[in-house]
Design a protein around this motif. Structure first.
Motif, PDB file in Angstrom:
ATOM      1  N   LEU A   1     -58.985 -12.228  -1.042  1.00  8.31           N
ATOM      2  CA  LEU A   1     -58.294 -13.180  -1.913  1.00  8.31           C
ATOM      3  C   LEU A   1     -58.337 -14.587  -1.329  1.00  8.31           C
ATOM      4  O   LEU A   1     -58.501 -15.574  -2.058  1.00  8.31           O
ATOM      5  CB  LEU A   1     -56.840 -12.749  -2.125  1.00  8.31           C
ATOM      6  CG  LEU A   1     -56.616 -11.485  -2.956  1.00  8.31           C
ATOM      7  CD1 LEU A   1     -55.130 -11.148  -2.984  1.00  8.31           C
ATOM      8  CD2 LEU A   1     -57.148 -11.651  -4.372  1.00  8.31           C
ATOM      9  N   HIS A   2     -58.194 -14.677  -0.006  1.00  7.71           N
ATOM     10  CA  HIS A   2     -58.216 -15.985   0.638  1.00  7.71           C
ATOM     11  C   HIS A   2     -59.561 -16.672   0.456  1.00  7.71           C
ATOM     12  O   HIS A   2     -59.633 -17.858   0.140  1.00  7.71           O
ATOM     13  CB  HIS A   2     -57.899 -15.862   2.127  1.00  7.71           C
ATOM     14  CG  HIS A   2     -58.004 -17.164   2.850  1.00  7.71           C
ATOM     15  ND1 HIS A   2     -59.056 -17.468   3.679  1.00  7.71           N
ATOM     16  CD2 HIS A   2     -57.211 -18.265   2.823  1.00  7.71           C
ATOM     17  CE1 HIS A   2     -58.902 -18.693   4.151  1.00  7.71           C
ATOM     18  NE2 HIS A   2     -57.794 -19.191   3.652  1.00  7.71           N
ATOM     19  N   VAL A   3     -60.653 -15.943   0.639  1.00  9.47           N
ATOM     20  CA  VAL A   3     -61.987 -16.524   0.461  1.00  9.47           C
ATOM     21  C   VAL A   3     -62.163 -17.034  -0.966  1.00  9.47           C
ATOM     22  O   VAL A   3     -62.713 -18.119  -1.192  1.00  9.47           O
ATOM     23  CB  VAL A   3     -63.077 -15.485   0.804  1.00  9.47           C
ATOM     24  CG1 VAL A   3     -64.463 -15.986   0.401  1.00  9.47           C
ATOM     25  CG2 VAL A   3     -63.048 -15.167   2.297  1.00  9.47           C
ATOM     26  N   LEU A   4     -61.679 -16.282  -1.929  1.00 14.74           N
ATOM     27  CA  LEU A   4     -61.836 -16.679  -3.326  1.00 14.74           C
ATOM     28  C   LEU A   4     -60.964 -17.874  -3.677  1.00 14.74           C
ATOM     29  O   LEU A   4     -61.357 -18.722  -4.486  1.00 14.74           O
ATOM     30  CB  LEU A   4     -61.498 -15.499  -4.238  1.00 14.74           C
ATOM     31  CG  LEU A   4     -62.328 -14.228  -4.031  1.00 14.74           C
ATOM     32  CD1 LEU A   4     -61.920 -13.155  -5.021  1.00 14.74           C
ATOM     33  CD2 LEU A   4     -63.813 -14.523  -4.144  1.00 14.74           C
ATOM     34  N   HIS A   5     -59.796 -17.951  -3.078  1.00 13.52           N
ATOM     35  CA  HIS A   5     -58.853 -19.039  -3.347  1.00 13.52           C
ATOM     36  C   HIS A   5     -59.275 -20.345  -2.670  1.00 13.52           C
ATOM     37  O   HIS A   5     -59.048 -21.433  -3.207  1.00 13.52           O
ATOM     38  CB  HIS A   5     -57.474 -18.612  -2.855  1.00 13.52           C
ATOM     39  CG  HIS A   5     -56.368 -19.594  -3.096  1.00 13.52           C
ATOM     40  ND1 HIS A   5     -56.097 -20.132  -4.335  1.00 13.52           N
ATOM     41  CD2 HIS A   5     -55.453 -20.131  -2.235  1.00 13.52           C
ATOM     42  CE1 HIS A   5     -55.064 -20.956  -4.233  1.00 13.52           C
ATOM     43  NE2 HIS A   5     -54.661 -20.972  -2.975  1.00 13.52           N
ATOM     44  N   HIS A   6     -59.883 -20.235  -1.507  1.00 13.26           N
ATOM     45  CA  HIS A   6     -60.312 -21.391  -0.714  1.00 13.26           C
ATOM     46  C   HIS A   6     -61.564 -21.993  -1.379  1.00 13.26           C
ATOM     47  O   HIS A   6     -62.617 -21.361  -1.443  1.00 13.26           O
ATOM     48  CB  HIS A   6     -60.648 -20.910   0.703  1.00 13.26           C
ATOM     49  CG  HIS A   6     -60.875 -21.974   1.703  1.00 13.26           C
ATOM     50  ND1 HIS A   6     -62.011 -22.765   1.722  1.00 13.26           N
ATOM     51  CD2 HIS A   6     -60.119 -22.393   2.757  1.00 13.26           C
ATOM     52  CE1 HIS A   6     -61.956 -23.601   2.727  1.00 13.26           C
ATOM     53  NE2 HIS A   6     -60.816 -23.407   3.374  1.00 13.26           N
ATOM     54  N   LYS A   7     -61.456 -23.218  -1.854  1.00 11.45           N
ATOM     55  CA  LYS A   7     -62.514 -23.768  -2.698  1.00 11.45           C
ATOM     56  C   LYS A   7     -63.853 -23.907  -1.977  1.00 11.45           C
ATOM     57  O   LYS A   7     -64.913 -23.752  -2.600  1.00 11.45           O
ATOM     58  CB  LYS A   7     -62.056 -25.096  -3.300  1.00 11.45           C
ATOM     59  CG  LYS A   7     -60.942 -24.908  -4.326  1.00 11.45           C
ATOM     60  CD  LYS A   7     -60.434 -26.220  -4.875  1.00 11.45           C
ATOM     61  CE  LYS A   7     -59.448 -25.972  -6.002  1.00 11.45           C
ATOM     62  NZ  LYS A   7     -58.356 -25.071  -5.687  1.00 11.45           N
TER      63      LYS A   7
ATOM     64  N   PHE B   1     -65.175 -20.118  -1.185  1.00  9.00           N
ATOM     65  CA  PHE B   1     -65.668 -19.514  -2.426  1.00  9.00           C
ATOM     66  C   PHE B   1     -67.029 -20.086  -2.793  1.00  9.00           C
ATOM     67  O   PHE B   1     -67.955 -19.352  -3.182  1.00  9.00           O
ATOM     68  CB  PHE B   1     -64.676 -19.746  -3.561  1.00  9.00           C
ATOM     69  CG  PHE B   1     -65.283 -19.560  -4.924  1.00  9.00           C
ATOM     70  CD1 PHE B   1     -65.666 -18.306  -5.365  1.00  9.00           C
ATOM     71  CD2 PHE B   1     -65.498 -20.654  -5.761  1.00  9.00           C
ATOM     72  CE1 PHE B   1     -66.254 -18.136  -6.621  1.00  9.00           C
ATOM     73  CE2 PHE B   1     -66.082 -20.497  -7.008  1.00  9.00           C
ATOM     74  CZ  PHE B   1     -66.459 -19.239  -7.439  1.00  9.00           C
ATOM     75  N   ASN B   2     -67.166 -21.391  -2.683  1.00  9.00           N
ATOM     76  CA  ASN B   2     -68.426 -22.049  -3.015  1.00  9.00           C
ATOM     77  C   ASN B   2     -69.570 -21.515  -2.151  1.00  9.00           C
ATOM     78  O   ASN B   2     -70.658 -21.203  -2.645  1.00  9.00           O
ATOM     79  CB  ASN B   2     -68.271 -23.558  -2.843  1.00  9.00           C
ATOM     80  CG  ASN B   2     -69.505 -24.334  -3.223  1.00  9.00           C
ATOM     81  OD1 ASN B   2     -70.436 -24.464  -2.436  1.00  9.00           O
ATOM     82  ND2 ASN B   2     -69.514 -24.885  -4.435  1.00  9.00           N
TER      83      ASN B   2
END
Length: 413
Positions: A127-133, A136-137
């Motif tokens: 979730l953290h990886v996806l939330h961190h812009k 995620f990029n």
């Protein structure tokens, strides 16, 4: 504090499926939570709410069996998780579905909560990886999926150095943000760097290349990397020029569907997830950011029987081989109060834009107001008033005040 409502006839609760789930939703302040609560209740399930704001949309809804006031997940995480454990046991909850940014705090305690019920949440690190812009990029880029060129900025000095070398138009925003809060859009000249307490290695920003085109959003329910439910909608009307969408109309878009399907399969994600895209003039879609939680695409599934099954029985829906999508001809949806604000901005534009807004307004249902469940419509004014007072006292925006006690900025990792 507990808000109680009358117990419903158990014969009604059995519904056509023959089984009534006891479902705990968090984030009762959000319109998506209210809409889902109504869908669950219409499908024959019992809905309970745990919320850290005293006033919230679900507090007065007839779709809800009971609401409880719990500690702030952001400021009192352990007490919050203990409260959830307590009410899961007391209410004999079958499924816990976090709806807003408290999903990160629920994920941090998911192992203990899963000893008593099913928890619709993925792992905290994912979730953290996806939330961190930025993260995620980089993840999407490593999969070969199109994303805008993005640079991580961790200090004011890096900010100034990047501005000297980056050419073209760029968007500047914190890696931890929501609803376009503090976003700096392209303009002539340089942006001054944020204050050191809001730009640091612990709270970095990104510079992301600005892509001209059409804004699109998606909402999906995913089970172990498989799309169970999916919807896409455009971002025609927003809070402000770049804020959250307030008008929702389904669009059939193969490009965003293929992008999302590739991404969730590669990550093995489970839960609710949304993405913001830009479609450029060539038809290429670029994912701007990810929201690993419920998003406003839920409103497109009204009345939502298929979505309810996707959330409560994803394995069954997956085995059936059918992806749940909004039914053809479903009403368009809007958040009436902020949609009015968007209409005021249209007055300053062309007559054509105002006519388009009026047509959109007349053709959409208000997500909050329902003839058989009117009290949440009036409760929303109390929600806004409380948030406005907090915004004044904390010197933050109204949008930031609405998530002040539940937002997650990389804590508890």
């Amino acid at each position: 504090m507990i808000t109680r409502f009358a117990q419903r006839d158990q014969r009604v609760l059995q519904g056509q499926a023959g089984h009534a789930y006891r479902v705990l939703l968090t984030g009762g302040r959000a319109p998506v939570t209210l809409d889902l609560a109504r869908m669950l209740q219409r499908s024959g399930h019992l809905v309970f709410i745990a919320e850290s704001m005293e006033h919230h949309l679900c507090r007065t809804s007839s779709a809800v069996e009971q609401c409880v006031l719990v500690p702030s997940p952001r400021h009192h995480t352990e007490k919050y998780l203990s409260a959830l454990e307590h009410w899961v046991r007391i209410w004999q909850i079958d499924v816990l579905i976090p709806m807003c940014e408290e999903v990160f705090y629920v994920a941090s305690g998911a192992e203990r909560l899963r000893q008593r019920c099913r928890v619709l949440v993925s792992g905290l690190e994912q979730l953290h990886v996806l939330h961190h812009k930025y993260d995620f990029n980089m993840l999407a880029k490593s999969m070969g999926l199109p994303v805008p060129d993005t640079h991580l900025i961790q200090t004011p000095q890096e900010w100034l150095e990047r501005q000297q070398v980056l050419k073209g138009e760029w968007v500047w925003k914190p890696v931890y943000s929501r609803f376009a809060a503090r976003v700096r859009m392209p303009k002539l000249g340089y942006h001054d760097p944020p204050a050191e307490d809001t730009l640091s290695p612990a709270s970095p920003w990104v510079a992301q290349r600005y892509i001209h085109g059409r804004g699109l959003c998606t909402y999906s329910v995913v089970h172990e990397g498989h799309l169970i439910a999916h919807a896409a909608y455009d971002s025609r009307y927003r809070t402000g020029s770049v804020g959250a969408s307030v008008f929702f109309e389904q669009v059939q878009h193969e490009g965003t569907h293929a992008w999302v399907e590739h991404f969730v399969r590669a990550t093995g994600f489970s839960g609710q997830i949304g993405f913001d895209f830009i479609e450029d003039v060539t038809g290429e879609v670029y994912a701007i950011e990810c929201n690993p939680r419920a998003t406003s695409g839920i409103h497109l599934f009204h009345p939502g029987n298929g979505l309810v099954r996707a959330l409560l029985e994803p394995e069954v829906v997956l085995d059936e081989g059918n992806e749940v999508t909004p039914q053809s001809g479903d009403d368009k949806a809007m958040l009436a109060l902020p949609m009015l604000g968007s209409g005021i901005r249209q007055i300053q534009g062309s007559s054509g834009s105002l006519r388009a807004w009026r047509a959109a307004w007349r053709g959409a249902r208000d997500v909050v107001y329902m003839r058989q469940d009117r009290r949440p419509f009036f409760e929303q004014f109390a929600v806004v008033l409380v948030a406005w007072r907090l915004a004044r006292s904390q010197q933050i925006t109204l949008t930031e005040a609405l998530t002040h006690d539940i937002e997650w900025n990389g804590e508890q990792r």
